[in-house]
Enzyme design. Structure first.
Site, PDB file in Angstrom:
ATOM      1  N   SER A 143       0.807  -1.223   0.000  1.00 38.48           N
ATOM      2  CA  SER A 143       0.000   0.000   0.000  1.00 38.48           C
ATOM      3  C   SER A 143       0.839   1.272   0.000  1.00 38.48           C
ATOM      4  O   SER A 143       0.312   2.359  -0.247  1.00 38.48           O
ATOM      5  CB  SER A 143      -0.919   0.016   1.224  1.00 38.48           C
ATOM      6  OG  SER A 143      -1.805  -1.065   1.203  1.00 38.48           O
ATOM      7  N   GLU A 202      -7.310 -10.234  10.913  1.00 41.02           N
ATOM      8  CA  GLU A 202      -6.454 -11.367  11.252  1.00 41.02           C
ATOM      9  C   GLU A 202      -5.037 -10.983  11.654  1.00 41.02           C
ATOM     10  O   GLU A 202      -4.315 -11.793  12.232  1.00 41.02           O
ATOM     11  CB  GLU A 202      -6.422 -12.377  10.094  1.00 41.02           C
ATOM     12  CG  GLU A 202      -5.751 -11.871   8.832  1.00 41.02           C
ATOM     13  CD  GLU A 202      -6.717 -11.215   7.863  1.00 41.02           C
ATOM     14  OE1 GLU A 202      -6.364 -11.093   6.675  1.00 41.02           O
ATOM     15  OE2 GLU A 202      -7.821 -10.809   8.300  1.00 41.02           O
ATOM     16  N   HIS A 253     -14.237  -1.884  13.369  1.00 37.37           N
ATOM     17  CA  HIS A 253     -14.929  -3.162  13.583  1.00 37.37           C
ATOM     18  C   HIS A 253     -14.470  -3.664  14.943  1.00 37.37           C
ATOM     19  O   HIS A 253     -13.278  -3.621  15.260  1.00 37.37           O
ATOM     20  CB  HIS A 253     -14.550  -4.142  12.479  1.00 37.37           C
ATOM     21  CG  HIS A 253     -15.271  -5.460  12.541  1.00 37.37           C
ATOM     22  ND1 HIS A 253     -16.550  -5.605  13.046  1.00 37.37           N
ATOM     23  CD2 HIS A 253     -14.886  -6.710  12.144  1.00 37.37           C
ATOM     24  CE1 HIS A 253     -16.923  -6.870  12.942  1.00 37.37           C
ATOM     25  NE2 HIS A 253     -15.931  -7.569  12.425  1.00 37.37           N
ATOM     26  N   GLU A 311     -29.445  -7.172 -12.485  1.00 37.73           N
ATOM     27  CA  GLU A 311     -30.670  -6.497 -12.052  1.00 37.73           C
ATOM     28  C   GLU A 311     -30.797  -6.422 -10.534  1.00 37.73           C
ATOM     29  O   GLU A 311     -31.620  -5.654 -10.023  1.00 37.73           O
ATOM     30  CB  GLU A 311     -31.901  -7.206 -12.643  1.00 37.73           C
ATOM     31  CG  GLU A 311     -32.084  -6.954 -14.121  1.00 37.73           C
ATOM     32  CD  GLU A 311     -33.453  -7.386 -14.607  1.00 37.73           C
ATOM     33  OE1 GLU A 311     -34.448  -7.161 -13.885  1.00 37.73           O
ATOM     34  OE2 GLU A 311     -33.522  -7.954 -15.714  1.00 37.73           O
TER      35      GLU A 311
END
Length: 340
Positions: free
Chosen positions: A55, A86, A110, A233
């Site tokens: 990153s 994790e 979280h 859809e």
């Protein structure tokens, strides 16, 4: 049922977050979305990343100030941990915990590791949660449109006495107050979030899509038609549900579709399905799922990787890729893997 209290931008003191230094640890989907929004809201923000991490170069493209995790901890007032569930406990133990100081705000999006006891913070820090109810890429795209994603805040440990106010101010900075912010707790967020992902939003939904697709293809219908009917859809239907609930969706569709919905839907999702949902919820509540997941990842993820490979090779993915590359609606993509 408790009365619903919604906090909006007008209820939140934005100066709290503007007066603090924020370190975002991680630059995945949530790390990208939240840090970009923090920066655009005028916050003093750095990213805590490994220099050799995947990153790092993506973050450099956005001109972020980047530090090693330990240095980011020493610099920051608020530490938002947005690395994968994790690896959080390991990184916390090795790089975060040794550098915590009195009164810092340890933040999560979280409650997984805190709720299941994988991370136990010292008593002299604040432990809070700001959890947008959507993927990080959507947190970013909605912010750019002048909107926001509904957001949860929770306080697990309030050493300084102002943790809720800090959480709300952070929620303002990532755009949550534009849509609305509600208060919860770590237990409720963690267990309902895992259940929603497994039974409905991700697990239940993808299993239903694949089963419908396979049923049509095995009956001899074109896989392209099957894709449109059971996958493409779905977004159009979900948009109606999101805007006005099940009632507005049923108001919008044909009588034929509504009758089929009301009479055939319960034959697909049966009483037995609900029994299995309850079993899934009990595995979450007991910590069985958390331990299974962490054990799988810590052992090299053989089952996880095999399931990923099988699903990536499914015919619906091949057909979908071809369709999406040839239709105009796909020109404005939220996810660009090279950048975010």
């Amino acid at each position: 049922m408790d009365n619903l209290k919604i906090y909006r931008d007008s209820d939140i003191d934005k100066n709290i977050i503007l007066g603090k230094k924020v370190a975002v640890i991680g630059y995945g989907s949530q790390g990208y979305g939240q840090s970009m929004n923090l920066k655009d809201s005028g916050c003093d923000v750095v990213l805590g990343l490994r220099a050799e991490g995947s990153s790092y170069k993506k973050a450099q493209l956005e001109n972020f100030k980047i530090m090693e995790v330990e240095d980011a901890l020493k610099w920051a007032d608020i530490v938002q941990i947005l690395i994968p569930d994790e690896v959080q406990a390991k990184v916390y133990k090795e790089q975060i915990e040794p550098n915590l100081r009195d009164g810092q705000y340890l933040m999560f999006s979280h409650g997984f590791n805190v709720h299941f006891g994988k991370i136990v913070a010292p008593k002299n820090v604040n432990v809070i949660m700001v959890a947008p109810k959507g993927p990080g890429h959507t947190v970013r795209s909605e912010y750019q449109l002048g909107k926001g994603v509904p957001t949860l805040v929770a306080v697990y440990q309030d050493f300084s006495g102002d943790s809720k106010e800090v959480a709300l101010s952070y929620a303002w900075a990532i755009g949550g107050g534009r849509a609305g912010v509600i208060e919860t707790n770590f237990k409720e967020e963690t267990e309902t979030d895992l259940f929603g992902e497994q039974a409905v939003l991700c697990g239940g939904c993808t299993a239903l899509i694949k089963a419908g697709f396979e049923t049509l293809v095995e009956a001899g219908y074109s896989p392209y038609m099957a894709y449109f009917e059971v996958l493409h859809e779905l977004k159009l239907i979900v948009d109606l549900i999101n805007q006005g609930g099940l009632a507005d969706m049923r108001y919008s569709i044909s009588n034929t579709a509504e009758y089929g919905d009301l009479t055939r839907g319960p034959r697909v999702v049966t009483a037995e399905t609900k029994v299995n949902m309850k079993k899934i919820l009990s595995e979450i509540q007991s910590g069985e799922f958390a331990n299974e997941f962490l054990n799988e990842l810590n052992s090299g993820a053989p089952k996880f990787n095999q399931l990923r490979k099988e699903n990536e090779g499914h015919l619906i993915e091949k057909v979908g890729k071809e369709i999406r590359e040839n239709f105009a609606w796909n020109s404005n993509k939220i996810i660009d893997r090279a950048k975010n």
